[in-house]
Design a protein around this motif. Sequence first.
Motif, short mmCIF file in Angstrom:
data_model
loop_
_atom_site.label_atom_id
_atom_site.label_comp_id
_atom_site.label_asym_id
_atom_site.label_seq_id
_atom_site.Cartn_x
_atom_site.Cartn_y
_atom_site.Cartn_z
N LEU A 32 0.79 -1.23 0.00
CA LEU A 32 0.00 0.00 0.00
C LEU A 32 0.83 1.28 0.00
N LEU A 33 1.95 1.30 0.69
CA LEU A 33 2.75 2.54 0.72
C LEU A 33 3.25 2.94 -0.67
N PRO A 34 3.90 2.04 -1.42
CA PRO A 34 4.34 2.45 -2.76
C PRO A 34 3.16 2.76 -3.70
N GLY A 38 2.65 6.42 -5.34
CA GLY A 38 2.59 6.57 -6.79
C GLY A 38 1.30 7.22 -7.25
N LEU A 39 0.19 6.82 -6.66
CA LEU A 39 -1.10 7.42 -7.02
C LEU A 39 -1.15 8.90 -6.63
N ALA A 40 -0.62 9.24 -5.47
CA ALA A 40 -0.58 10.65 -5.05
C ALA A 40 0.29 11.47 -5.99
N ARG A 41 1.40 10.90 -6.43
CA ARG A 41 2.28 11.61 -7.36
C ARG A 41 1.60 11.86 -8.71
N VAL A 42 0.89 10.85 -9.20
CA VAL A 42 0.16 10.99 -10.48
C VAL A 42 -0.93 12.05 -10.35
N ILE A 43 -1.67 12.02 -9.26
CA ILE A 43 -2.73 13.01 -9.05
C ILE A 43 -2.13 14.41 -8.94
N ASP A 44 -1.03 14.55 -8.20
CA ASP A 44 -0.38 15.85 -8.03
C ASP A 44 0.09 16.41 -9.37
N ARG A 45 0.74 15.58 -10.16
CA ARG A 45 1.21 16.03 -11.48
C ARG A 45 0.04 16.38 -12.40
N GLY A 46 -1.03 15.61 -12.32
CA GLY A 46 -2.21 15.89 -13.14
C GLY A 46 -2.86 17.21 -12.78
#
Length: 77
Positions: A32-34, A38-46
């Motif tokens: 769950l941590l990775p 990763g999902l938070a990074r994708v959302i942030d970049r989006g």
Amino acid sequence: MLEWLVAWWDGVELWLVQLPYPVQVILVMAVLLPLSWGLARVIDRGVDGLGAKLTRVRDAEPPVGRRDGEDRKGTAA
């Protein structure tokens, strides 16, 4: 149609709940941590990319950081 997926998930779930609790915690954190990072990074970049496209300033870059060395208050860092 998805009986194989349900059967597979039931097997994984049964295997996981039969493990000792510390091993369960380690496995969940290792997955769950990775995945969450990763999902938070994708959302942030989006969101940054969408904000750059919707701004009124031409050729705006996503707000990854300031280039002039100033912080948010306008003073030099």
